[in-house]
Scaffold this motif. Sequence first.
Motif, PDB file in Angstrom:
ATOM      1  N   ASN A 213     -45.306   8.114  87.376  1.00  0.00           N
ATOM      2  CA  ASN A 213     -46.215   7.701  86.858  1.00  0.00           C
ATOM      3  C   ASN A 213     -47.247   8.533  86.426  1.00  0.00           C
ATOM      4  O   ASN A 213     -47.317   9.309  86.472  1.00  0.00           O
ATOM      5  CB  ASN A 213     -46.595   6.796  87.485  1.00  0.00           C
ATOM      6  CG  ASN A 213     -46.653   6.146  87.167  1.00  0.00           C
ATOM      7  OD1 ASN A 213     -46.836   6.137  87.462  1.00  0.00           O
ATOM      8  ND2 ASN A 213     -46.449   5.622  86.899  1.00  0.00           N
TER       9      ASN A 213
ATOM     10  N   SER B  26     -44.437  18.482  83.084  1.00  0.00           N
ATOM     11  CA  SER B  26     -45.324  17.893  82.088  1.00  0.00           C
ATOM     12  C   SER B  26     -45.967  16.622  82.613  1.00  0.00           C
ATOM     13  O   SER B  26     -45.409  15.960  83.497  1.00  0.00           O
ATOM     14  CB  SER B  26     -44.532  17.557  80.822  1.00  0.00           C
ATOM     15  OG  SER B  26     -45.358  16.952  79.841  1.00  0.00           O
ATOM     16  N   PRO B  27     -47.113  16.234  82.055  1.00  0.00           N
ATOM     17  CA  PRO B  27     -47.586  14.858  82.201  1.00  0.00           C
ATOM     18  C   PRO B  27     -46.898  13.985  81.158  1.00  0.00           C
ATOM     19  O   PRO B  27     -46.084  14.467  80.377  1.00  0.00           O
ATOM     20  CB  PRO B  27     -49.082  14.989  81.928  1.00  0.00           C
ATOM     21  CG  PRO B  27     -49.164  16.105  80.944  1.00  0.00           C
ATOM     22  CD  PRO B  27     -48.066  17.070  81.328  1.00  0.00           C
ATOM     23  N   GLY B  28     -47.258  12.689  81.141  1.00  0.00           N
ATOM     24  CA  GLY B  28     -46.774  11.861  80.052  1.00  0.00           C
ATOM     25  C   GLY B  28     -46.084  10.576  80.438  1.00  0.00           C
ATOM     26  O   GLY B  28     -45.352  10.013  79.636  1.00  0.00           O
ATOM     27  N   GLY B  29     -46.286  10.086  81.674  1.00  0.00           N
ATOM     28  CA  GLY B  29     -45.666   8.814  82.036  1.00  0.00           C
ATOM     29  C   GLY B  29     -44.153   8.876  81.911  1.00  0.00           C
ATOM     30  O   GLY B  29     -43.517   9.832  82.347  1.00  0.00           O
ATOM     31  N   SER B  30     -43.571   7.884  81.271  1.00  0.00           N
ATOM     32  CA  SER B  30     -42.111   7.834  81.139  1.00  0.00           C
ATOM     33  C   SER B  30     -41.565   8.974  80.291  1.00  0.00           C
ATOM     34  O   SER B  30     -40.368   9.284  80.360  1.00  0.00           O
ATOM     35  CB  SER B  30     -41.691   6.501  80.525  1.00  0.00           C
ATOM     36  OG  SER B  30     -42.240   6.336  79.230  1.00  0.00           O
ATOM     37  N   ARG B  31     -42.429   9.627  79.515  1.00  0.00           N
ATOM     38  CA  ARG B  31     -41.980  10.740  78.658  1.00  0.00           C
ATOM     39  C   ARG B  31     -41.945  12.072  79.393  1.00  0.00           C
ATOM     40  O   ARG B  31     -41.521  13.084  78.824  1.00  0.00           O
ATOM     41  CB  ARG B  31     -42.904  10.867  77.435  1.00  0.00           C
ATOM     42  CG  ARG B  31     -42.631   9.872  76.331  1.00  0.00           C
ATOM     43  CD  ARG B  31     -43.348   8.564  76.526  1.00  0.00           C
ATOM     44  NE  ARG B  31     -44.800   8.713  76.524  1.00  0.00           N
ATOM     45  CZ  ARG B  31     -45.639   7.737  76.850  1.00  0.00           C
ATOM     46  NH1 ARG B  31     -45.194   6.564  77.225  1.00  0.00           N
ATOM     47  NH2 ARG B  31     -46.941   7.945  76.835  1.00  0.00           N
ATOM     48  N   ILE B  32     -42.371  12.093  80.659  1.00  0.00           N
ATOM     49  CA  ILE B  32     -42.330  13.343  81.426  1.00  0.00           C
ATOM     50  C   ILE B  32     -40.903  13.877  81.498  1.00  0.00           C
ATOM     51  O   ILE B  32     -40.647  15.065  81.310  1.00  0.00           O
ATOM     52  CB  ILE B  32     -42.875  13.114  82.850  1.00  0.00           C
ATOM     53  CG1 ILE B  32     -44.381  12.849  82.811  1.00  0.00           C
ATOM     54  CG2 ILE B  32     -42.564  14.310  83.744  1.00  0.00           C
ATOM     55  CD1 ILE B  32     -44.956  12.445  84.157  1.00  0.00           C
TER      56      ILE B  32
END
Length: 559
Positions: free
Chosen positions: A369, A461-467
């Motif tokens: 998350n 990386s950050p980015g929610g589901s795109r991590i």
Amino acid sequence: MMSGPQAIAASEAILEGERFQPEHGTHGMVSTSHQLASEVARKVLAEGGNAVDAAVTAGFALAVTQPRSGNIGGGGFMLISDDAHDKVIAIDYRETAPSAAYRTMFQDDDGNVVEERSRFSANASGVPGTVAGLALALDHYGTYSLAKALAPAITLAEDGFIVPKRFSDGLIEARERLTKWPESTKTFYKPDGSAYQAGERFIQPELAATLKRIAAHGPEEFYTGKTADYLIDTIQAHGGMMTKDDLANYTPKVRTPVHGTYRGYDVYSMSPPSSGGVHIIQILNMLEGDDIGAMGLNSAATIHVMSEAMKRAYADRSKYLGDSDFVDVPLKALTSKDYAKTLRAEFDLAHPTPSSDIGPGPVQRYESNETTHFSVADDSGLAVSNTYTLNFSYGSGLTVAGAGFLLNNEMDDFSSKPGVPNAYGLIGGEANAIEPNKRMLSSMSPTIVKKDGKNFLVTGSPGGSRIITTTLQVIMNVIDHDMNIQSAVSAPRIHDQWLPEELRIEQGISPDTVRLLEAMGHNVVTKPAMGASESILIEDGQFQGGADPRRATSSAMGL
């Protein structure tokens, strides 16, 4: 020594080994999402501290300079690779559900999920793990005292810092959410209610006092001392269920990272309760039989097979992934190359497989998350990949009265109701249902790639589901496309998470490529930039830093 006070003792046996005692003037590289954090971490290396000293110092500095995602009120994961002792360890300081949590707590009387409850209420917060996790790493792998690692953050909070435009813009965008809480209005806005503007100095006296207490009394102060009182008083004043016992009983976990191979490189990433490491390795396994380099960077053919692999991994995530302390996660099967081959055999190279035709795979037969990431490496063979978060930008929006820091809203990362998407559109199942003291599933994927037994690539990386897909593409850009680290980090990205039925792309993907993908049947959607990968590449003893331009404050610095 630690908090919960038992935390270090519980991990002693796992982390036994020598501390690093580097020569004065360690060489290395740091890459973080804020220049001030990079500066203080670089100074640590210059003064003879090691990569863990620098990483912990950066982590606390980001909690001051980047309150939307840097934090002491959230949690995360850290991967530490130690070439000198031939080990890679994972520190799980993910938040936990309060002991009074229950599976339907974010549903109404009719069984419908009420999003506001899991995202913007006092019950949206899990028990924070950042202070305990960073202190554990420092105690076992650093050479600095906690007080020394905290000193730059204390100075930045007490004396203030000049805010960049991104800081000001963030507070303007989040005004409605933050100002519903009097504590947050007082902390982040001027007395007249206006936001701090770029070029103005922002001072956080309450946060400085909190950090001073932790420096003086150790991490247990956060979990059982005055800071704990402030935290629980604030949550309970707004109807939250977290208790002082929940804080006192929090313990970070030391875990074995997931491990895979890709084209002769060893890939280490975070194990559950992260889904990220598992699925990065799973996707790489599905793609290893394709000549991705020859197919070309971001060609239609490459994007197509990446999309097909991503969809199948995210479908498996929806069923099998959760906190491995509570559910049996089939790690061996999901990271098996044989399982990946069966999934790869399903690909139609001319057309995308409809998401409705994809479901979680039959893994049993293969069983035998707003976040921030930073990377640090030094020339003693020590590398740190760290991702931590409040979940949303500014978390729940609730600031701890008297202590000056924001609380997370990680409870939204549980499956509030199995089968119902969370804020990132991710479908969860029973494995990630809410339970007391359980860690919620995460996509955070701190990753270290090794070549011939030596640290090679430090990324995340950050980015929610795109991590997951962001980290995947940095790895592929370096290994498959032979890109330098800055190019690998900067290149346009794609993302497919099974549901919703869309192939998401960033600006920069060729219109010709988009037309080819659409002709194949892909639903291509251009959306805002994904992730912010702060990465380091180490080749022939040379350090290359890649600061992601998607965040204006990103900075890589070496010496």
